[in-house]
Write a protein that holds these residues in place. Structure first.
Motif, PDB file in Angstrom:
ATOM      1  N   GLN A 245      61.030   9.043  57.385  1.00  0.00           N
ATOM      2  CA  GLN A 245      60.877   8.729  58.519  1.00  0.00           C
ATOM      3  C   GLN A 245      59.440   8.852  59.005  1.00  0.00           C
ATOM      4  OE1 GLN A 245      64.199   9.665  61.715  1.00  0.00           O
ATOM      5  NE2 GLN A 245      64.764  10.757  59.875  1.00  0.00           N
ATOM      6  N   ALA A 246      58.774  10.125  58.272  1.00  0.00           N
ATOM      7  CA  ALA A 246      57.635  10.463  58.758  1.00  0.00           C
ATOM      8  C   ALA A 246      56.474   9.544  58.053  1.00  0.00           C
ATOM      9  CB  ALA A 246      57.394  12.164  57.907  1.00  0.00           C
ATOM     10  N   LEU A 247      56.609   8.801  56.920  1.00  0.00           N
ATOM     11  CA  LEU A 247      56.030   7.948  56.207  1.00  0.00           C
ATOM     12  C   LEU A 247      55.585   6.853  57.298  1.00  0.00           C
ATOM     13  CD1 LEU A 247      57.399   7.734  52.535  1.00  0.00           C
ATOM     14  CD2 LEU A 247      55.089   8.843  53.524  1.00  0.00           C
ATOM     15  N   VAL A 248      56.392   6.428  57.972  1.00  0.00           N
ATOM     16  CA  VAL A 248      56.113   5.214  59.046  1.00  0.00           C
ATOM     17  C   VAL A 248      55.078   5.833  59.837  1.00  0.00           C
ATOM     18  CG1 VAL A 248      57.171   3.665  60.526  1.00  0.00           C
ATOM     19  CG2 VAL A 248      58.668   4.347  58.720  1.00  0.00           C
ATOM     20  N   ALA A 249      55.252   6.860  60.600  1.00  0.00           N
ATOM     21  CA  ALA A 249      54.056   7.348  61.492  1.00  0.00           C
ATOM     22  C   ALA A 249      52.930   7.416  60.591  1.00  0.00           C
ATOM     23  CB  ALA A 249      54.686   8.495  62.005  1.00  0.00           C
TER      24      ALA A 249
ATOM     25  N   PRO B  14      47.549   5.765  60.869  1.00  0.00           N
ATOM     26  CA  PRO B  14      46.300   6.828  60.863  1.00  0.00           C
ATOM     27  C   PRO B  14      45.798   7.127  59.483  1.00  0.00           C
ATOM     28  CG  PRO B  14      48.272   8.011  61.332  1.00  0.00           C
ATOM     29  CD  PRO B  14      48.712   6.567  61.435  1.00  0.00           C
ATOM     30  N   MET B  15      46.641   6.814  58.472  1.00  0.00           N
ATOM     31  CA  MET B  15      46.076   6.981  57.137  1.00  0.00           C
ATOM     32  C   MET B  15      45.347   5.696  56.629  1.00  0.00           C
ATOM     33  SD  MET B  15      46.902   9.877  55.473  1.00  0.00           S
ATOM     34  CE  MET B  15      47.803  11.188  54.982  1.00  0.00           C
TER      35      MET B  15
ATOM     36  N   ALA C 271      49.751  17.999  50.154  1.00  0.00           N
ATOM     37  CA  ALA C 271      49.777  19.501  49.818  1.00  0.00           C
ATOM     38  C   ALA C 271      49.433  20.511  51.040  1.00  0.00           C
ATOM     39  CB  ALA C 271      48.931  19.563  48.604  1.00  0.00           C
ATOM     40  N   ALA C 272      48.269  20.003  51.585  1.00  0.00           N
ATOM     41  CA  ALA C 272      48.000  20.902  52.698  1.00  0.00           C
ATOM     42  C   ALA C 272      48.685  20.713  53.930  1.00  0.00           C
ATOM     43  CB  ALA C 272      46.437  20.629  52.934  1.00  0.00           C
ATOM     44  N   GLY C 273      49.143  19.494  54.280  1.00  0.00           N
ATOM     45  CA  GLY C 273      49.976  19.217  55.495  1.00  0.00           C
ATOM     46  C   GLY C 273      51.301  19.842  55.391  1.00  0.00           C
TER      47      GLY C 273
ATOM     48  N   VAL D 133      47.303  14.681  59.714  1.00  0.00           N
ATOM     49  CA  VAL D 133      48.193  13.460  59.849  1.00  0.00           C
ATOM     50  C   VAL D 133      49.584  13.691  59.397  1.00  0.00           C
ATOM     51  CG1 VAL D 133      48.593  11.066  59.271  1.00  0.00           C
ATOM     52  CG2 VAL D 133      46.406  11.894  59.941  1.00  0.00           C
ATOM     53  N   VAL D 134      49.726  14.388  58.111  1.00  0.00           N
ATOM     54  CA  VAL D 134      51.035  14.391  57.489  1.00  0.00           C
ATOM     55  C   VAL D 134      51.859  15.591  58.360  1.00  0.00           C
ATOM     56  CG1 VAL D 134      52.167  15.663  55.567  1.00  0.00           C
ATOM     57  CG2 VAL D 134      50.034  14.039  55.081  1.00  0.00           C
ATOM     58  N   ARG D 135      51.222  16.625  58.729  1.00  0.00           N
ATOM     59  CA  ARG D 135      51.719  17.592  59.551  1.00  0.00           C
ATOM     60  C   ARG D 135      52.506  17.345  60.688  1.00  0.00           C
ATOM     61  NH1 ARG D 135      50.625  22.003  63.453  1.00  0.00           N
ATOM     62  NH2 ARG D 135      48.690  21.056  63.765  1.00  0.00           N
ATOM     63  N   GLY D 136      51.604  16.353  61.590  1.00  0.00           N
ATOM     64  CA  GLY D 136      51.960  15.644  62.848  1.00  0.00           C
ATOM     65  C   GLY D 136      53.100  14.828  62.769  1.00  0.00           C
ATOM     66  N   ALA D 137      53.068  14.042  61.442  1.00  0.00           N
ATOM     67  CA  ALA D 137      54.145  12.927  61.386  1.00  0.00           C
ATOM     68  C   ALA D 137      55.461  13.849  60.950  1.00  0.00           C
ATOM     69  CB  ALA D 137      53.914  12.132  59.955  1.00  0.00           C
ATOM     70  N   VAL D 138      55.342  14.777  60.043  1.00  0.00           N
ATOM     71  CA  VAL D 138      56.642  15.445  59.796  1.00  0.00           C
ATOM     72  C   VAL D 138      57.249  16.217  60.911  1.00  0.00           C
ATOM     73  CG1 VAL D 138      57.786  17.604  58.474  1.00  0.00           C
ATOM     74  CG2 VAL D 138      55.971  15.978  57.510  1.00  0.00           C
ATOM     75  N   LEU D 139      56.393  16.771  61.909  1.00  0.00           N
ATOM     76  CA  LEU D 139      56.900  17.112  63.100  1.00  0.00           C
ATOM     77  C   LEU D 139      57.500  16.456  64.196  1.00  0.00           C
ATOM     78  CD1 LEU D 139      54.078  20.154  63.811  1.00  0.00           C
ATOM     79  CD2 LEU D 139      56.298  20.337  63.209  1.00  0.00           C
ATOM     80  N   SER D 140      57.171  15.169  64.157  1.00  0.00           N
ATOM     81  CA  SER D 140      57.710  14.099  64.896  1.00  0.00           C
ATOM     82  C   SER D 140      58.880  13.541  64.510  1.00  0.00           C
ATOM     83  CB  SER D 140      56.749  12.727  64.842  1.00  0.00           C
ATOM     84  OG  SER D 140      56.840  12.138  63.760  1.00  0.00           O
ATOM     85  N   VAL D 141      59.527  13.957  63.347  1.00  0.00           N
ATOM     86  CA  VAL D 141      60.976  13.453  63.175  1.00  0.00           C
ATOM     87  C   VAL D 141      61.649  14.468  64.108  1.00  0.00           C
ATOM     88  CG1 VAL D 141      62.643  13.459  61.443  1.00  0.00           C
ATOM     89  CG2 VAL D 141      60.387  13.123  60.882  1.00  0.00           C
ATOM     90  N   PRO D 142      62.554  13.798  64.849  1.00  0.00           N
ATOM     91  CA  PRO D 142      63.733  14.420  65.776  1.00  0.00           C
ATOM     92  C   PRO D 142      64.461  15.646  65.365  1.00  0.00           C
ATOM     93  CG  PRO D 142      63.811  11.704  65.755  1.00  0.00           C
ATOM     94  CD  PRO D 142      62.831  12.261  64.849  1.00  0.00           C
ATOM     95  N   ALA D 143      64.581  16.466  65.975  1.00  0.00           N
ATOM     96  CA  ALA D 143      65.237  17.859  65.656  1.00  0.00           C
ATOM     97  C   ALA D 143      66.672  17.536  65.322  1.00  0.00           C
ATOM     98  CB  ALA D 143      65.012  18.931  66.578  1.00  0.00           C
TER      99      ALA D 143
END
Length: 222
Positions: free
Chosen positions: A134-138, A142-143, A33-35, A100-110
């Motif tokens: 894709q973000a779940l794999v990243a 860390p989770m 929710a927060a991420g 972790v969630v925010r960083g993983a989502v941002l890591s998905v290629p544009a």
């Protein structure tokens, strides 16, 4: 040790497992929710999520636990001790998990998002079908680390007289006088649980990577 003392430790183990499982589940809710709110286009939503993540990352879990257990009753709100412990742990871990969630989502290629837009996907479809798989794999490694940290933090609840593994260990130590043996047993107990959680996280990571046709990074480097 007598059978009664072993039963005390077993009861404490069950409480520790409950704190870990329920704290992890609620912490994941807070983290997602927060991420995702941190990435919202609405400034108010981003501001609330920022206040939560930065606030609870800066607060010791023990202080949050004391506040829920001892301060809230003074304000007329009494929480059940187990729920108070779960909530304190979840709020703390969820704040770290949000990053972790925010960083993983941002890591998905544009380019992936651009392709989804070109296919006329709605924002929800882009998130559900393109970004999150894709973000779940990243997120998983860390989770997993946060899950082990949560397990270790469960020992804090013994300070508010919640009868977890550490609390019951103290009772057994006082009854037997075998300080070294009891605390060695606690070390082994927490270590075994942490190892089981680590194995579980690796299994989830492999399954998530396989769903995208990938190989986990740790297996590539072997």
């Amino acid at each position: 040790m007598s059978t009664g003392l072993w039963l005390l430790l077993f009861d404490g183990l069950l409480v520790t497992l409950q704190l870990t499982v329920f704290g992890a589940a609620l912490g994941l809710v807070f983290a997602f929710a927060a991420g995702l709110a941190r990435l919202s286009g609405r400034r108010v939503v981003r501001g609330i999520a920022f206040a939560y993540t930065e606030g609870f990352r800066g607060l010791p879990a023990l202080v949050v636990l004391f506040w829920l257990v001892f301060a809230l009753p003074a304000l007329g709100l009494q929480l059940e001790p187990l729920f108070a412990g779960v909530l304190a742990l979840a709020l703390n871990i969820g704040a770290y998990g949000a990053e972790v969630v925010r960083g993983a989502v941002l890591s998905v290629p544009a380019a992936q998002l651009e392709a989804a837009v070109a296919l006329n996907f709605t924002p929800w479809q882009r998130m559900r079908l393109v970004v999150l798989p894709q973000a779940l794999v990243a997120m998983v490694p860390p989770m997993g680390n946060l899950l082990v940290e949560l397990l270790k933090a469960t020992a804090l609840v013994s300070l508010v007289y919640l009868q977890d593994l550490t609390f019951q260990g103290q009772i057994v130590r006082a009854a037997t006088g075998e300080t070294a043996a009891v605390f060695a047993g606690l070390l082994v107990g927490y270590g075994v649980i942490a190892l089981a959680l680590t194995r579980l996280v690796r299994l989830v990571e492999r399954r998530a990577a396989a769903g995208l046709g990938r190989t986990p990074a740790r297996e590539v480097t072997r």
